[in-house]
Design a protein around this motif. Structure first.
Motif, PDB file in Angstrom:
ATOM      1  N   ARG A  56       0.860  -1.187   0.000  1.00  0.00           N
ATOM      2  CA  ARG A  56       0.000   0.000   0.000  1.00  0.00           C
ATOM      3  C   ARG A  56       0.892   1.230   0.000  1.00  0.00           C
ATOM      4  O   ARG A  56       1.878   1.294   0.709  1.00  0.00           O
ATOM      5  CB  ARG A  56      -0.897   0.003   1.225  1.00  0.00           C
ATOM      6  CG  ARG A  56      -1.858  -1.154   1.206  1.00  0.00           C
ATOM      7  CD  ARG A  56      -2.874  -1.050   2.322  1.00  0.00           C
ATOM      8  NE  ARG A  56      -3.699  -2.236   2.347  1.00  0.00           N
ATOM      9  CZ  ARG A  56      -4.805  -2.394   1.633  1.00  0.00           C
ATOM     10  NH1 ARG A  56      -5.220  -1.428   0.858  1.00  0.00           N
ATOM     11  NH2 ARG A  56      -5.496  -3.501   1.702  1.00  0.00           N
ATOM     12  N   GLU A  57       0.542   2.203  -0.811  1.00  0.00           N
ATOM     13  CA  GLU A  57       1.331   3.433  -0.876  1.00  0.00           C
ATOM     14  C   GLU A  57       0.588   4.519  -0.125  1.00  0.00           C
ATOM     15  O   GLU A  57      -0.287   5.193  -0.666  1.00  0.00           O
ATOM     16  CB  GLU A  57       1.577   3.811  -2.336  1.00  0.00           C
ATOM     17  CG  GLU A  57       2.427   2.791  -3.059  1.00  0.00           C
ATOM     18  CD  GLU A  57       2.698   3.163  -4.493  1.00  0.00           C
ATOM     19  OE1 GLU A  57       2.545   4.346  -4.857  1.00  0.00           O
ATOM     20  OE2 GLU A  57       3.071   2.263  -5.252  1.00  0.00           O
ATOM     21  N   THR A  58       0.926   4.653   1.137  1.00  0.00           N
ATOM     22  CA  THR A  58       0.302   5.637   1.991  1.00  0.00           C
ATOM     23  C   THR A  58       1.345   6.167   2.956  1.00  0.00           C
ATOM     24  O   THR A  58       2.361   5.526   3.176  1.00  0.00           O
ATOM     25  CB  THR A  58      -0.908   5.042   2.753  1.00  0.00           C
ATOM     26  OG1 THR A  58      -1.488   6.055   3.548  1.00  0.00           O
ATOM     27  CG2 THR A  58      -0.496   3.883   3.622  1.00  0.00           C
ATOM     28  N   ASP A  59       1.103   7.314   3.514  1.00  0.00           N
ATOM     29  CA  ASP A  59       2.047   7.847   4.492  1.00  0.00           C
ATOM     30  C   ASP A  59       1.318   8.306   5.758  1.00  0.00           C
ATOM     31  O   ASP A  59       1.705   9.249   6.401  1.00  0.00           O
ATOM     32  CB  ASP A  59       2.906   8.953   3.899  1.00  0.00           C
ATOM     33  CG  ASP A  59       2.080  10.087   3.318  1.00  0.00           C
ATOM     34  OD1 ASP A  59       0.842  10.002   3.333  1.00  0.00           O
ATOM     35  OD2 ASP A  59       2.688  11.058   2.851  1.00  0.00           O
ATOM     36  N   GLY A  60       0.278   7.587   6.118  1.00  0.00           N
ATOM     37  CA  GLY A  60      -0.471   7.901   7.326  1.00  0.00           C
ATOM     38  C   GLY A  60       0.023   7.114   8.514  1.00  0.00           C
ATOM     39  O   GLY A  60       1.005   6.386   8.453  1.00  0.00           O
ATOM     40  N   THR A  79       1.782   4.043  18.289  1.00  0.00           N
ATOM     41  CA  THR A  79       1.723   4.651  16.963  1.00  0.00           C
ATOM     42  C   THR A  79       2.214   3.607  15.972  1.00  0.00           C
ATOM     43  O   THR A  79       3.277   3.015  16.162  1.00  0.00           O
ATOM     44  CB  THR A  79       2.615   5.900  16.879  1.00  0.00           C
ATOM     45  OG1 THR A  79       2.233   6.826  17.892  1.00  0.00           O
ATOM     46  CG2 THR A  79       2.505   6.564  15.513  1.00  0.00           C
ATOM     47  N   VAL A  80       1.417   3.365  14.923  1.00  0.00           N
ATOM     48  CA  VAL A  80       1.825   2.481  13.840  1.00  0.00           C
ATOM     49  C   VAL A  80       1.841   3.331  12.586  1.00  0.00           C
ATOM     50  O   VAL A  80       0.832   3.946  12.236  1.00  0.00           O
ATOM     51  CB  VAL A  80       0.855   1.292  13.666  1.00  0.00           C
ATOM     52  CG1 VAL A  80       1.362   0.360  12.574  1.00  0.00           C
ATOM     53  CG2 VAL A  80       0.668   0.536  14.976  1.00  0.00           C
ATOM     54  N   ASP A  81       3.006   3.389  11.921  1.00  0.00           N
ATOM     55  CA  ASP A  81       3.087   4.219  10.719  1.00  0.00           C
ATOM     56  C   ASP A  81       2.849   3.385   9.469  1.00  0.00           C
ATOM     57  O   ASP A  81       2.701   2.160   9.533  1.00  0.00           O
ATOM     58  CB  ASP A  81       4.393   5.005  10.658  1.00  0.00           C
ATOM     59  CG  ASP A  81       5.619   4.155  10.378  1.00  0.00           C
ATOM     60  OD1 ASP A  81       5.503   3.024   9.865  1.00  0.00           O
ATOM     61  OD2 ASP A  81       6.731   4.633  10.669  1.00  0.00           O
ATOM     62  N   SER A  82       2.799   4.052   8.344  1.00  0.00           N
ATOM     63  CA  SER A  82       2.453   3.402   7.082  1.00  0.00           C
ATOM     64  C   SER A  82       3.444   2.316   6.672  1.00  0.00           C
ATOM     65  O   SER A  82       3.105   1.431   5.903  1.00  0.00           O
ATOM     66  CB  SER A  82       2.330   4.433   5.965  1.00  0.00           C
ATOM     67  OG  SER A  82       3.541   5.149   5.842  1.00  0.00           O
ATOM     68  N   GLY A  83       4.651   2.358   7.197  1.00  0.00           N
ATOM     69  CA  GLY A  83       5.634   1.322   6.912  1.00  0.00           C
ATOM     70  C   GLY A  83       5.503   0.123   7.834  1.00  0.00           C
ATOM     71  O   GLY A  83       6.257  -0.825   7.734  1.00  0.00           O
ATOM     72  N   GLY A  84       4.534   0.195   8.769  1.00  0.00           N
ATOM     73  CA  GLY A  84       4.335  -0.894   9.717  1.00  0.00           C
ATOM     74  C   GLY A  84       5.201  -0.780  10.956  1.00  0.00           C
ATOM     75  O   GLY A  84       5.216  -1.694  11.785  1.00  0.00           O
ATOM     76  N   THR A  85       5.937   0.327  11.099  1.00  0.00           N
ATOM     77  CA  THR A  85       6.769   0.527  12.278  1.00  0.00           C
ATOM     78  C   THR A  85       5.888   0.833  13.474  1.00  0.00           C
ATOM     79  O   THR A  85       5.023   1.705  13.420  1.00  0.00           O
ATOM     80  CB  THR A  85       7.770   1.675  12.058  1.00  0.00           C
ATOM     81  OG1 THR A  85       8.589   1.356  10.936  1.00  0.00           O
ATOM     82  CG2 THR A  85       8.639   1.899  13.279  1.00  0.00           C
TER      83      THR A  85
END
Length: 83
Positions: free
Chosen positions: A49-53, A65-71
């Motif tokens: 998925r191409e997102t930056d939320g 907090t979970v970022d769009s990269g799954g971190t």
């Protein structure tokens, strides 16, 4: 990452609390784990998925907090309220 975001989160919190994952509060009492995983898993065709939320919520005694990269980032929340 081979595990889902929700599985990784539970494993991480268990490690931080020196506890068995089964001893933790149910993740579903804080957020829908299926919805959380769906936000970060690849599309049906396997492409990322191409997102930056990001998603933020409280789980047990942590602010997550979970970022769009799954971190996954955890911060100890000294006072978690439901107000």
């Amino acid at each position: 990452m081979t595990d889902s975001v929700s599985e990784e989160l539970i494993k991480t919190v268990a490690t931080l609390n020196n506890a068995d994952p089964a001893e933790l509060a149910l993740l579903a009492d804080f957020i829908d784990p299926d919805a959380l995983d769906a936000l970060f898993k690849p599309r049906m065709d396997g492409t990322p998925r191409e997102t930056d939320g990001q998603v933020e919520f409280n789980y047990d005694s942590y602010h997550v907090t979970v970022d769009s990269g799954g971190t996954i980032t955890l911060e100890y929340a000294e006072s978690v309220t439901n107000s």
